[in-house]
Design an enzyme around this catalytic site. Sequence first.
Site, PDB file in Angstrom:
ATOM      1  CE  LYS A  39      -0.423  -0.629   4.961  1.00 41.21           C
ATOM      2  NZ  LYS A  39      -0.899   0.102   6.095  1.00 41.21           N
ATOM      3  CE1 TYR A 266      12.510  31.984   2.807  1.00 41.20           C
ATOM      4  CE2 TYR A 266      12.647  29.594   2.688  1.00 41.20           C
ATOM      5  CZ  TYR A 266      12.365  30.818   2.099  1.00 41.20           C
ATOM      6  OH  TYR A 266      11.926  30.856   0.807  1.00 41.20           O
TER       7      TYR A 266
HETATM    8  C1  LIG Z   1      -3.917  -4.380   8.353  1.00 41.73           C
HETATM    9  C2  LIG Z   1      -2.447  -4.328   8.101  1.00 41.73           C
HETATM   10  N1  LIG Z   1      -1.779  -5.466   7.979  1.00 41.73           N
HETATM   11  C3  LIG Z   1      -0.443  -5.483   7.745  1.00 41.73           C
HETATM   12  C4  LIG Z   1       0.276  -4.306   7.647  1.00 41.73           C
HETATM   13  C5  LIG Z   1       1.774  -4.350   7.438  1.00 41.73           C
HETATM   14  O1  LIG Z   1       2.423  -3.887   8.579  1.00 41.73           O
HETATM   15  P1  LIG Z   1       4.001  -3.722   8.641  1.00 41.73           P
HETATM   16  O2  LIG Z   1       4.340  -2.701   7.622  1.00 41.73           O
HETATM   17  O3  LIG Z   1       4.264  -3.266  10.022  1.00 41.73           O
HETATM   18  O4  LIG Z   1       4.582  -5.054   8.332  1.00 41.73           O
HETATM   19  C6  LIG Z   1      -0.393  -3.094   7.786  1.00 41.73           C
HETATM   20  C7  LIG Z   1       0.364  -1.833   7.722  1.00 41.73           C
HETATM   21  O5  LIG Z   1       0.194  -0.900   8.409  1.00 41.73           O
HETATM   22  C8  LIG Z   1      -1.793  -3.097   8.008  1.00 41.73           C
HETATM   23  O6  LIG Z   1      -2.470  -1.964   8.138  1.00 41.73           O
END
Ligand SMILES: Cc1ncc(COP(=O)(O)O)c(C=O)c1O
Length: 386
Positions: A39, A266
Amino acid sequence: MSGPERRAVAVVDVGSVRRNCVRLADGLAGGARLCAVVKADGYGHGAVECARAALAGSASWIAVAAAAEAAELRDEFPQTPLLTMGALAEPELALALEAESDVAVWKPQQAELVAARGLESGASPRVHVKYDSGMGRLGERDADAIRRLIEMVAGDDRLELAGFWTHFATADELDSAFFDRQLDRFTALVDLVRTEHPGVLVHAANSAATLRDPVAHFDMVRCGVGIYGLDPFQGDPGDHGLEPALELRSYVADVKRFGEGDSAGYGRRWRAPATTCVGVLPIGYGDGVRRGLTNNADVLVDGRRHPLVGTVSMDNVTIELGAETAVEPGAAAVLIGAQGDDRILCEEMARRLDSINYEVTCGISQRVPRVHVRSEGPAVPAPRSE
Ligand SMILES: Cc1ncc(COP(=O)(O)O)c(C=O)c1O
Protein backbone atom coordinates in the site's frame (compact mmCIF):
# COMPACT_ATOMS: atom_id res chain seq x y z
CA MET A 1 27.35 13.74 -19.43
CA SER A 2 29.31 13.82 -16.18
CA GLY A 3 28.13 15.05 -12.77
CA PRO A 4 24.72 14.70 -11.20
CA GLU A 5 21.76 14.05 -13.44
CA ARG A 6 19.01 15.02 -11.01
CA ARG A 7 18.51 17.30 -8.05
CA ALA A 8 17.20 14.42 -5.95
CA VAL A 9 16.48 10.76 -6.45
CA ALA A 10 15.27 7.79 -4.41
CA VAL A 11 17.18 4.73 -5.54
CA VAL A 12 15.31 1.53 -4.69
CA ASP A 13 17.13 -1.78 -4.92
CA VAL A 14 14.49 -4.37 -5.74
CA GLY A 15 17.17 -7.04 -5.20
CA SER A 16 17.05 -6.09 -1.52
CA VAL A 17 13.26 -6.37 -1.50
CA ARG A 18 13.50 -9.85 -3.01
CA ARG A 19 16.14 -10.97 -0.49
CA ASN A 20 14.18 -9.49 2.43
CA CYS A 21 11.16 -11.53 1.35
CA VAL A 22 13.26 -14.69 1.11
CA ARG A 23 14.55 -14.00 4.62
CA LEU A 24 11.04 -13.38 6.00
CA ALA A 25 9.55 -16.41 4.21
CA ASP A 26 12.39 -18.64 5.46
CA GLY A 27 11.44 -17.85 9.04
CA LEU A 28 7.77 -18.74 8.71
CA ALA A 29 6.29 -21.47 10.85
CA GLY A 30 4.32 -24.41 9.50
CA GLY A 31 4.32 -23.44 5.83
CA ALA A 32 2.66 -20.06 6.36
CA ARG A 33 2.52 -17.87 3.27
CA LEU A 34 4.04 -14.44 2.86
CA CYS A 35 1.78 -11.59 1.77
CA ALA A 36 3.67 -8.48 0.63
CA VAL A 37 1.98 -5.28 1.78
CA VAL A 38 2.55 -2.67 -0.93
CA LYS A 39 0.00 0.00 0.00
CA ALA A 40 0.91 3.69 -0.24
CA ASP A 41 2.98 2.99 -3.34
CA GLY A 42 4.97 0.33 -1.56
CA TYR A 43 5.64 2.60 1.46
CA GLY A 44 7.09 5.11 -1.02
CA HIS A 45 9.31 2.52 -2.73
CA GLY A 46 7.14 1.87 -5.82
CA ALA A 47 4.28 -0.63 -5.47
CA VAL A 48 4.49 -2.49 -8.75
CA GLU A 49 8.27 -2.89 -8.80
CA CYS A 50 8.36 -4.00 -5.17
CA ALA A 51 5.44 -6.39 -5.58
CA ARG A 52 7.25 -7.98 -8.52
CA ALA A 53 10.42 -8.37 -6.45
CA ALA A 54 8.46 -9.73 -3.48
CA LEU A 55 6.75 -12.34 -5.65
CA ALA A 56 10.17 -13.36 -7.00
CA GLY A 57 11.27 -13.64 -3.37
CA SER A 58 8.57 -16.18 -2.50
CA ALA A 59 5.71 -13.91 -1.45
CA SER A 60 2.51 -15.38 -2.85
CA TRP A 61 -0.04 -12.71 -1.93
CA ILE A 62 -0.19 -8.92 -2.26
CA ALA A 63 -2.12 -6.61 0.08
CA VAL A 64 -3.08 -2.97 -0.31
CA ALA A 65 -5.31 -0.55 1.58
CA ALA A 66 -7.28 1.12 -1.22
CA ALA A 67 -9.32 -0.03 -4.20
CA ALA A 68 -7.35 2.11 -6.66
CA GLU A 69 -4.18 0.40 -5.45
CA ALA A 70 -5.78 -2.99 -6.03
CA ALA A 71 -6.82 -2.00 -9.55
CA GLU A 72 -3.28 -0.88 -10.41
CA LEU A 73 -1.75 -4.11 -9.13
CA ARG A 74 -4.35 -6.36 -10.74
CA ASP A 75 -3.39 -4.92 -14.14
CA GLU A 76 0.21 -5.94 -13.52
CA PHE A 77 -0.38 -9.26 -11.73
CA PRO A 78 -3.48 -10.90 -13.20
CA GLN A 79 -3.03 -14.20 -11.36
CA THR A 80 -1.81 -13.14 -7.90
CA PRO A 81 -4.15 -13.32 -4.89
CA LEU A 82 -4.83 -9.77 -3.81
CA LEU A 83 -6.37 -8.45 -0.59
CA THR A 84 -7.71 -4.92 -0.13
CA MET A 85 -7.46 -4.41 3.62
CA GLY A 86 -9.06 -0.99 4.03
CA ALA A 87 -12.57 0.35 4.45
CA LEU A 88 -14.28 0.76 1.08
CA ALA A 89 -16.88 3.34 0.14
CA GLU A 90 -19.46 1.88 -2.27
CA PRO A 91 -17.80 2.99 -5.54
CA GLU A 92 -14.47 1.78 -4.16
CA LEU A 93 -15.97 -1.59 -3.32
CA ALA A 94 -17.12 -1.92 -6.93
CA LEU A 95 -13.60 -1.10 -8.12
CA ALA A 96 -11.98 -3.58 -5.73
CA LEU A 97 -14.33 -6.37 -6.81
CA GLU A 98 -13.79 -5.52 -10.46
CA ALA A 99 -10.06 -5.96 -9.75
CA GLU A 100 -10.90 -9.41 -8.35
CA SER A 101 -9.51 -8.44 -5.00
CA ASP A 102 -10.53 -10.12 -1.77
CA VAL A 103 -12.14 -7.60 0.57
CA ALA A 104 -12.51 -7.11 4.32
CA VAL A 105 -15.87 -7.16 6.10
CA TRP A 106 -16.79 -6.89 9.76
CA LYS A 107 -20.47 -5.95 9.74
CA PRO A 108 -23.50 -7.83 8.36
CA GLN A 109 -24.51 -4.79 6.29
CA GLN A 110 -21.11 -4.79 4.61
CA ALA A 111 -21.38 -8.48 3.82
CA GLU A 112 -24.82 -7.88 2.31
CA LEU A 113 -23.50 -5.01 0.19
CA VAL A 114 -20.55 -7.08 -1.04
CA ALA A 115 -22.91 -9.96 -1.90
CA ALA A 116 -25.25 -7.65 -3.82
CA ARG A 117 -22.36 -6.08 -5.74
CA GLY A 118 -20.96 -9.50 -6.53
CA LEU A 119 -24.32 -10.67 -7.87
CA GLU A 120 -24.37 -7.69 -10.27
CA SER A 121 -21.01 -8.72 -11.68
CA GLY A 122 -21.75 -12.46 -11.71
CA ALA A 123 -18.90 -13.29 -9.33
CA SER A 124 -18.80 -14.63 -5.77
CA PRO A 125 -16.70 -12.10 -3.89
CA ARG A 126 -14.10 -13.53 -1.53
CA VAL A 127 -14.33 -11.91 1.87
CA HIS A 128 -12.03 -11.89 4.89
CA VAL A 129 -13.94 -11.41 8.14
CA LYS A 130 -12.02 -9.04 10.38
CA TYR A 131 -11.94 -9.38 14.14
CA ASP A 132 -10.89 -6.36 16.18
CA SER A 133 -8.98 -8.23 18.87
CA GLY A 134 -7.69 -4.98 20.40
CA MET A 135 -6.44 -2.64 17.70
CA GLY A 136 -9.56 -0.51 18.13
CA ARG A 137 -9.69 0.34 14.47
CA LEU A 138 -11.31 -1.66 11.65
CA GLY A 139 -13.02 -4.92 12.62
CA GLU A 140 -15.78 -6.19 14.92
CA ARG A 141 -14.89 -6.29 18.60
CA ASP A 142 -17.58 -8.58 19.85
CA ALA A 143 -16.63 -12.26 19.58
CA ASP A 144 -20.28 -13.43 19.39
CA ALA A 145 -21.03 -10.96 16.60
CA ILE A 146 -17.96 -12.23 14.74
CA ARG A 147 -19.16 -15.83 15.07
CA ARG A 148 -22.57 -14.85 13.71
CA LEU A 149 -20.96 -12.95 10.83
CA ILE A 150 -18.77 -15.90 9.93
CA GLU A 151 -21.84 -18.16 9.77
CA MET A 152 -23.75 -15.57 7.76
CA VAL A 153 -20.95 -15.26 5.18
CA ALA A 154 -20.33 -19.01 5.05
CA GLY A 155 -24.05 -19.67 4.57
CA ASP A 156 -24.50 -17.10 1.78
CA ASP A 157 -23.87 -18.74 -1.57
CA ARG A 158 -23.31 -15.33 -3.12
CA LEU A 159 -20.12 -15.01 -1.05
CA GLU A 160 -17.00 -17.02 -0.39
CA LEU A 161 -15.63 -17.02 3.15
CA ALA A 162 -11.96 -16.71 2.21
CA GLY A 163 -10.24 -15.41 5.33
CA PHE A 164 -10.43 -14.67 9.03
CA TRP A 165 -8.04 -12.07 10.33
CA THR A 166 -6.97 -9.46 12.83
CA HIS A 167 -4.26 -6.83 13.30
CA PHE A 168 -1.96 -6.21 16.29
CA ALA A 169 -1.64 -2.85 18.03
CA THR A 170 1.64 -3.40 19.88
CA ALA A 171 3.60 -6.06 18.01
CA ASP A 172 6.51 -3.61 17.72
CA GLU A 173 6.71 -3.18 21.51
CA LEU A 174 8.65 -6.21 22.63
CA ASP A 175 7.66 -5.89 26.28
CA SER A 176 3.97 -5.57 25.50
CA ALA A 177 1.69 -8.07 27.24
CA PHE A 178 -1.18 -6.66 25.18
CA PHE A 179 0.24 -8.41 22.13
CA ASP A 180 -0.23 -11.77 23.88
CA ARG A 181 -3.75 -10.80 24.97
CA GLN A 182 -4.70 -10.02 21.36
CA LEU A 183 -3.11 -13.26 20.19
CA ASP A 184 -5.06 -15.25 22.81
CA ARG A 185 -8.36 -13.59 21.90
CA PHE A 186 -7.80 -14.23 18.22
CA THR A 187 -6.59 -17.82 18.72
CA ALA A 188 -9.75 -18.70 20.66
CA LEU A 189 -11.82 -17.81 17.60
CA VAL A 190 -9.35 -19.34 15.16
CA ASP A 191 -9.83 -22.74 16.77
CA LEU A 192 -13.56 -22.44 16.18
CA VAL A 193 -13.23 -21.19 12.61
CA ARG A 194 -10.81 -23.97 11.71
CA THR A 195 -13.14 -26.63 13.05
CA GLU A 196 -16.23 -25.28 11.33
CA HIS A 197 -14.64 -23.93 8.15
CA PRO A 198 -11.42 -25.67 7.25
CA GLY A 199 -9.68 -24.01 4.34
CA VAL A 200 -10.35 -20.46 5.50
CA LEU A 201 -7.09 -18.47 5.44
CA VAL A 202 -6.20 -17.25 8.93
CA HIS A 203 -3.84 -14.29 9.19
CA ALA A 204 -2.77 -11.78 11.80
CA ALA A 205 0.92 -10.86 11.79
CA ASN A 206 2.54 -7.71 10.45
CA SER A 207 6.35 -7.56 10.15
CA ALA A 208 6.94 -7.06 13.87
CA ALA A 209 4.67 -9.95 14.86
CA THR A 210 6.23 -12.12 12.16
CA LEU A 211 9.71 -11.51 13.56
CA ARG A 212 8.79 -11.79 17.22
CA ASP A 213 6.44 -14.77 17.49
CA PRO A 214 5.98 -17.78 15.19
CA VAL A 215 2.72 -18.55 17.01
CA ALA A 216 1.26 -15.51 15.27
CA HIS A 217 2.09 -16.78 11.77
CA PHE A 218 -1.08 -18.90 11.29
CA ASP A 219 -1.66 -19.51 7.54
CA MET A 220 -0.20 -16.24 6.26
CA VAL A 221 1.72 -13.18 7.46
CA ARG A 222 1.22 -9.67 6.07
CA CYS A 223 4.60 -7.97 5.94
CA GLY A 224 5.08 -4.40 4.81
CA VAL A 225 7.89 -2.51 6.44
CA GLY A 226 10.18 -5.55 6.67
CA ILE A 227 10.12 -6.31 2.96
CA TYR A 228 11.60 -2.87 2.32
CA GLY A 229 14.43 -3.61 4.76
CA LEU A 230 13.09 -1.27 7.43
CA ASP A 231 13.12 -2.34 11.06
CA PRO A 232 9.62 -2.59 12.56
CA PHE A 233 11.25 -2.11 15.97
CA GLN A 234 12.96 1.13 14.81
CA GLY A 235 16.46 -0.21 15.47
CA ASP A 236 18.91 -1.71 12.99
CA PRO A 237 17.27 -3.77 10.21
CA GLY A 238 20.50 -5.80 10.01
CA ASP A 239 19.63 -7.31 13.40
CA HIS A 240 16.84 -9.17 11.61
CA GLY A 241 18.80 -9.95 8.47
CA LEU A 242 17.00 -7.20 6.54
CA GLU A 243 18.64 -4.86 4.01
CA PRO A 244 17.34 -1.31 3.52
CA ALA A 245 16.15 -1.05 -0.08
CA LEU A 246 15.90 2.74 -0.41
CA GLU A 247 18.53 5.45 -0.61
CA LEU A 248 17.69 9.14 -0.80
CA ARG A 249 20.33 11.02 -2.73
CA SER A 250 21.00 14.56 -3.86
CA TYR A 251 24.18 16.50 -4.63
CA VAL A 252 26.09 19.59 -3.66
CA ALA A 253 24.92 22.28 -6.06
CA ASP A 254 27.14 25.00 -4.59
CA VAL A 255 29.82 25.54 -1.96
CA LYS A 256 30.01 28.91 -0.23
CA ARG A 257 32.54 30.34 2.16
CA PHE A 258 30.95 31.73 5.36
CA GLY A 259 32.53 34.15 7.80
CA GLU A 260 31.80 33.98 11.54
CA GLY A 261 28.16 34.98 12.13
CA ASP A 262 27.00 34.50 8.53
CA SER A 263 23.67 32.69 8.48
CA ALA A 264 22.08 30.02 6.32
CA GLY A 265 18.42 29.84 5.33
CA TYR A 266 15.08 31.31 6.43
CA GLY A 267 14.95 32.87 9.87
CA ARG A 268 18.74 32.73 10.25
CA ARG A 269 18.36 29.69 12.48
CA TRP A 270 22.01 28.77 12.09
CA ARG A 271 24.98 31.09 12.14
CA ALA A 272 28.54 30.08 11.44
CA PRO A 273 30.43 29.89 14.74
CA ALA A 274 33.67 30.55 12.82
CA THR A 275 34.89 30.72 9.25
CA THR A 276 33.60 27.65 7.42
CA CYS A 277 32.12 26.37 4.17
CA VAL A 278 28.49 25.54 3.51
CA GLY A 279 27.17 23.22 0.81
CA VAL A 280 23.78 23.80 -0.77
CA LEU A 281 21.76 20.70 -1.70
CA PRO A 282 18.74 21.02 -4.01
CA ILE A 283 16.38 18.91 -1.90
CA GLY A 284 13.90 20.16 0.69
CA TYR A 285 10.55 19.60 2.33
CA GLY A 286 8.89 19.69 -1.09
CA ASP A 287 10.73 16.43 -1.62
CA GLY A 288 9.86 15.01 1.79
CA VAL A 289 12.92 16.14 3.76
CA ARG A 290 10.93 17.36 6.70
CA ARG A 291 11.39 20.78 8.26
CA GLY A 292 11.89 19.10 11.62
CA LEU A 293 15.36 18.20 10.38
CA THR A 294 16.39 21.86 10.61
CA ASN A 295 19.74 21.84 12.48
CA ASN A 296 18.90 18.20 13.23
CA ALA A 297 20.32 15.77 10.64
CA ASP A 298 23.51 14.54 9.03
CA VAL A 299 24.21 14.15 5.34
CA LEU A 300 26.96 12.00 3.83
CA VAL A 301 29.28 13.71 1.37
CA ASP A 302 32.72 12.39 0.41
CA GLY A 303 32.04 9.39 2.64
CA ARG A 304 31.60 11.31 5.87
CA ARG A 305 28.88 12.95 7.90
CA HIS A 306 28.20 16.67 7.68
CA PRO A 307 25.59 18.41 9.83
CA LEU A 308 22.52 19.84 8.15
CA VAL A 309 22.55 23.48 9.24
CA GLY A 310 19.87 26.13 8.95
CA THR A 311 16.21 25.82 8.10
CA VAL A 312 15.06 23.14 5.68
CA SER A 313 13.29 25.01 2.91
CA MET A 314 10.97 23.68 0.20
CA ASP A 315 13.66 23.07 -2.38
CA ASN A 316 17.02 23.27 -0.58
CA VAL A 317 18.95 22.36 2.51
CA THR A 318 22.38 23.52 3.62
CA ILE A 319 25.14 21.51 5.25
CA GLU A 320 28.32 22.58 6.99
CA LEU A 321 31.46 21.28 5.28
CA GLY A 322 34.13 22.86 7.49
CA ALA A 323 36.77 25.49 6.74
CA GLU A 324 39.21 23.19 4.98
CA THR A 325 36.76 21.19 2.89
CA ALA A 326 37.75 19.50 -0.32
CA VAL A 327 34.09 19.08 -1.31
CA GLU A 328 33.28 20.65 -4.65
CA PRO A 329 30.02 21.42 -6.42
CA GLY A 330 28.70 18.26 -8.04
CA ALA A 331 29.67 15.99 -5.12
CA ALA A 332 27.16 13.23 -4.39
CA ALA A 333 25.16 13.63 -1.15
CA VAL A 334 23.29 10.86 0.69
CA LEU A 335 20.48 11.72 3.11
CA ILE A 336 19.39 8.11 3.64
CA GLY A 337 21.74 5.29 2.72
CA ALA A 338 25.42 4.43 2.65
CA GLN A 339 28.48 6.23 1.37
CA GLY A 340 32.07 5.32 2.12
CA ASP A 341 32.16 3.47 5.41
CA ASP A 342 29.20 5.27 6.93
CA ARG A 343 25.45 5.04 6.49
CA ILE A 344 22.39 6.89 7.62
CA LEU A 345 19.47 4.62 8.32
CA CYS A 346 15.93 5.71 7.77
CA GLU A 347 15.45 4.80 11.44
CA GLU A 348 18.00 7.48 12.41
CA MET A 349 16.13 10.13 10.45
CA ALA A 350 12.87 8.95 11.99
CA ARG A 351 14.28 9.20 15.53
CA ARG A 352 15.40 12.76 14.91
CA LEU A 353 11.88 13.57 13.77
CA ASP A 354 10.28 11.74 16.69
CA SER A 355 8.59 9.63 14.06
CA ILE A 356 8.90 6.14 12.54
CA ASN A 357 10.64 4.84 9.43
CA TYR A 358 7.24 4.18 7.76
CA GLU A 359 6.44 7.88 7.78
CA VAL A 360 9.86 8.86 6.44
CA THR A 361 9.67 6.71 3.28
CA CYS A 362 5.96 7.34 2.71
CA GLY A 363 6.73 11.05 2.99
CA ILE A 364 9.24 11.16 0.13
CA SER A 365 7.19 13.15 -2.34
CA GLN A 366 6.23 12.38 -5.89
CA ARG A 367 8.66 15.06 -7.05
CA VAL A 368 11.49 12.68 -6.25
CA PRO A 369 11.85 10.14 -9.03
CA ARG A 370 12.16 6.53 -7.91
CA VAL A 371 14.91 4.77 -9.79
CA HIS A 372 14.75 1.00 -9.44
CA VAL A 373 17.93 -1.02 -9.60
CA ARG A 374 18.44 -4.73 -9.01
CA SER A 375 21.56 -5.85 -7.18
CA GLU A 376 22.35 -9.53 -7.04
CA GLY A 377 23.73 -8.65 -3.64
CA PRO A 378 25.38 -10.71 -0.95
CA ALA A 379 23.76 -13.75 0.55
CA VAL A 380 21.08 -12.81 3.04
CA PRO A 381 23.00 -12.07 6.23
CA ALA A 382 22.24 -14.31 9.17
CA PRO A 383 20.35 -12.42 11.85
CA ARG A 384 22.47 -11.55 14.84
CA SER A 385 21.50 -13.44 17.96
CA GLU A 386 19.28 -11.35 20.23
C1 LIG B 1 -3.92 -4.38 8.35
C2 LIG B 1 -2.45 -4.33 8.10
N1 LIG B 1 -1.78 -5.47 7.98
C3 LIG B 1 -0.44 -5.48 7.75
C4 LIG B 1 0.28 -4.31 7.65
C5 LIG B 1 1.77 -4.35 7.44
O1 LIG B 1 2.42 -3.89 8.58
P1 LIG B 1 4.00 -3.72 8.64
O2 LIG B 1 4.34 -2.70 7.62
O3 LIG B 1 4.26 -3.27 10.02
O4 LIG B 1 4.58 -5.05 8.33
C6 LIG B 1 -0.39 -3.09 7.79
C7 LIG B 1 0.36 -1.83 7.72
O5 LIG B 1 0.19 -0.90 8.41
C8 LIG B 1 -1.79 -3.10 8.01
O6 LIG B 1 -2.47 -1.96 8.14
